[in-house]
Design an enzyme around this catalytic site. Structure first.
Site, PDB file in Angstrom:
ATOM      1  N   ARG A  32       9.748  -7.678   1.084  1.00  0.00           N
ATOM      2  CA  ARG A  32       9.747  -6.221   1.042  1.00  0.00           C
ATOM      3  C   ARG A  32      11.164  -5.664   1.151  1.00  0.00           C
ATOM      4  O   ARG A  32      11.504  -4.646   0.534  1.00  0.00           O
ATOM      5  CB  ARG A  32       8.874  -5.682   2.177  1.00  0.00           C
ATOM      6  CG  ARG A  32       8.651  -4.184   2.147  1.00  0.00           C
ATOM      7  CD  ARG A  32       7.483  -3.833   3.054  1.00  0.00           C
ATOM      8  NE  ARG A  32       7.238  -2.402   3.066  1.00  0.00           N
ATOM      9  CZ  ARG A  32       7.537  -1.593   4.077  1.00  0.00           C
ATOM     10  NH1 ARG A  32       8.101  -2.099   5.167  1.00  0.00           N
ATOM     11  NH2 ARG A  32       7.277  -0.305   4.011  1.00  0.00           N
ATOM     12  N   HIS A  41      12.747  -2.886  -1.387  1.00  0.00           N
ATOM     13  CA  HIS A  41      13.265  -1.596  -0.934  1.00  0.00           C
ATOM     14  C   HIS A  41      14.762  -1.472  -1.182  1.00  0.00           C
ATOM     15  O   HIS A  41      15.275  -0.348  -1.317  1.00  0.00           O
ATOM     16  CB  HIS A  41      12.947  -1.386   0.546  1.00  0.00           C
ATOM     17  CG  HIS A  41      11.538  -0.957   0.787  1.00  0.00           C
ATOM     18  ND1 HIS A  41      11.192   0.036   1.683  1.00  0.00           N
ATOM     19  CD2 HIS A  41      10.365  -1.369   0.238  1.00  0.00           C
ATOM     20  CE1 HIS A  41       9.880   0.211   1.678  1.00  0.00           C
ATOM     21  NE2 HIS A  41       9.356  -0.650   0.817  1.00  0.00           N
ATOM     22  N   ASN A  81      11.268   3.428   5.368  1.00  0.00           N
ATOM     23  CA  ASN A  81      11.850   2.260   6.029  1.00  0.00           C
ATOM     24  C   ASN A  81      11.771   2.284   7.553  1.00  0.00           C
ATOM     25  O   ASN A  81      11.635   1.233   8.188  1.00  0.00           O
ATOM     26  CB  ASN A  81      13.323   2.121   5.635  1.00  0.00           C
ATOM     27  CG  ASN A  81      13.514   1.832   4.157  1.00  0.00           C
ATOM     28  OD1 ASN A  81      12.640   1.247   3.519  1.00  0.00           O
ATOM     29  ND2 ASN A  81      14.640   2.255   3.609  1.00  0.00           N
ATOM     30  N   HIS A  92       1.739  -7.671  -2.154  1.00  0.00           N
ATOM     31  CA  HIS A  92       0.910  -7.349  -0.991  1.00  0.00           C
ATOM     32  C   HIS A  92      -0.154  -8.410  -0.735  1.00  0.00           C
ATOM     33  O   HIS A  92      -0.994  -8.230   0.150  1.00  0.00           O
ATOM     34  CB  HIS A  92       0.257  -5.980  -1.174  1.00  0.00           C
ATOM     35  CG  HIS A  92       1.205  -4.846  -0.964  1.00  0.00           C
ATOM     36  ND1 HIS A  92       0.862  -3.534  -1.193  1.00  0.00           N
ATOM     37  CD2 HIS A  92       2.509  -4.825  -0.541  1.00  0.00           C
ATOM     38  CE1 HIS A  92       1.907  -2.750  -0.930  1.00  0.00           C
ATOM     39  NE2 HIS A  92       2.908  -3.512  -0.534  1.00  0.00           N
TER      40      HIS A  92
END
Length: 327
Positions: A66, A70, A98, A198
């Site tokens: 992740r 990001h 975040n 995910h």
């Protein structure tokens, strides 16, 4: 449910944007063999720390994956997400997508120290560390390996505002998800297959609470009832629930959950409405063929990892991933 009428336009925009991105990066392309001569010990050093961290806490694999996502979605894959705030800019760590959510910074610090020691100097960028750590995390949890294209340099600044505006939220409807990915030069297929990340990890209660107490939500009733205990109507924001039934194993379980209306996040379930749209078809396809998911996920990760990298004389190679070199 969001309208699917904009798909053809969004797909065309995505293809055009990706073509522009690829052309712009051709001047100094990333190379999977970038460190072969410069520091052949670099990638093994990264893998060792990642494997140790994931063995202690399997959830860390999802967190490192992740972190790469990001990072890349905010002004490109430049390591900007790692920077602490300074008097000169407010960084990305406390941006809404975040704060109290993105983690793994301490592992990146350990990797950077290990790589600098292995290379006897500061030759591997933090942006490359994040990209390789994401790949090694996927592999450590049973997912596909792939060649990470390397040679990125690190940003000298970060933008909280850009992070707030660029990272897709778990509340997004389908049209906004498609538009967001298109703005980064990524296609509808990239959206569906990268969302498959995910298959690993957990989400905080604050990200899915509304689905548990909203009568119009599409979440399976038995799962909603099960999750109301750890995620009450008030409080427990940081309590966790798995994003799919096997959160420490890279597999096709994520898509199986969507097919049964058991997608934890609103944005996940938006990919499957049971109709004939392109995302519905892709969810069915990957749910039936986990090997195809693994293959396409690896290819999509390479594409995402090529978003607007700093190369050549652009940026720097940070000695400390949390701050630029002149501090």
């Amino acid at each position: 449910m969001a309208s699917r009428s904009s798909f053809s336009v969004a797909c065309a925009v995505a293809v055009m944007a990706f073509a522009i991105l690829a052309t712009a990066s051709n001047a100094q392309p990333l190379d999977p063999h970038f460190y072969d001569k410069l520091c052949p010990a670099a990638l093994p050093a990264i893998r060792k720390v990642v494997e140790e961290a994931v063995a202690v806490e399997p959830r860390m694999g999802a967190s490192l994956l992740r972190l790469h996502f990001h990072d890349c979605f905010v002004n490109g894959c430049d390591g900007s997400i790692l920077l602490d705030d300074t008097p000169f800019f407010t960084g990305e760590k406390k941006a809404a997508p975040n704060v109290n959510s993105v983690r793994g910074f301490d592992v990146i610090d350990r990797i950077k120290d290990a790589v600098n020691a292995a290379c006897r100097g500061n030759v591997v960028s933090c942006a490359d560390v994040v990209a390789v750590a994401a790949r090694d995390s996927v592999v450590a949890l049973g997912g596909p390996s792939y060649d990470v294209h390397l040679g990125r340099r690190d940003a000298r600044g970060a933008s909280q505002a850009a992070a707030n505006n660029s990272i897709p939220a778990p509340t997004f409807d389908l049209d906004r998800l498609v538009s967001n990915f298109a703005s980064h030069g990524l296609t509808v297929q990239d959206l569906v297959v990268l969302s498959g990340g995910h298959t690993l990890g957990f989400s905080r209660c604050t990200n899915f609470r509304e689905r548990l107490y909203n009568e119009t939500a599409t979440l399976d009733a038995s799962l909603a009832a099960q999750l109301r205990g750890p995620c009450p109507l008030a409080g427990g924001d940081d309590n966790l629930a798995p994003l799919d039934p096997t959160p420490a194993r890279f597999d096709g379980g994520y898509y199986g959950s969507l097919l049964r209306s058991r997608g934890l996040l609103h944005s996940d379930q938006q990919l499957f409405a049971g109709g004939l749209g392109p995302t519905d078809a892709l969810v069915r396809f990957y749910g039936a063929d986990p090997e195809a998911f693994g293959r396409d996920f690896a290819e999509a990760m390479v594409r995402m990892g090529g978003l607007s990298p700093l190369t050549g004389s652009s940026g720097e190679i940070r000695a400390n991933c949390r701050k630029v070199n002149y501090y």
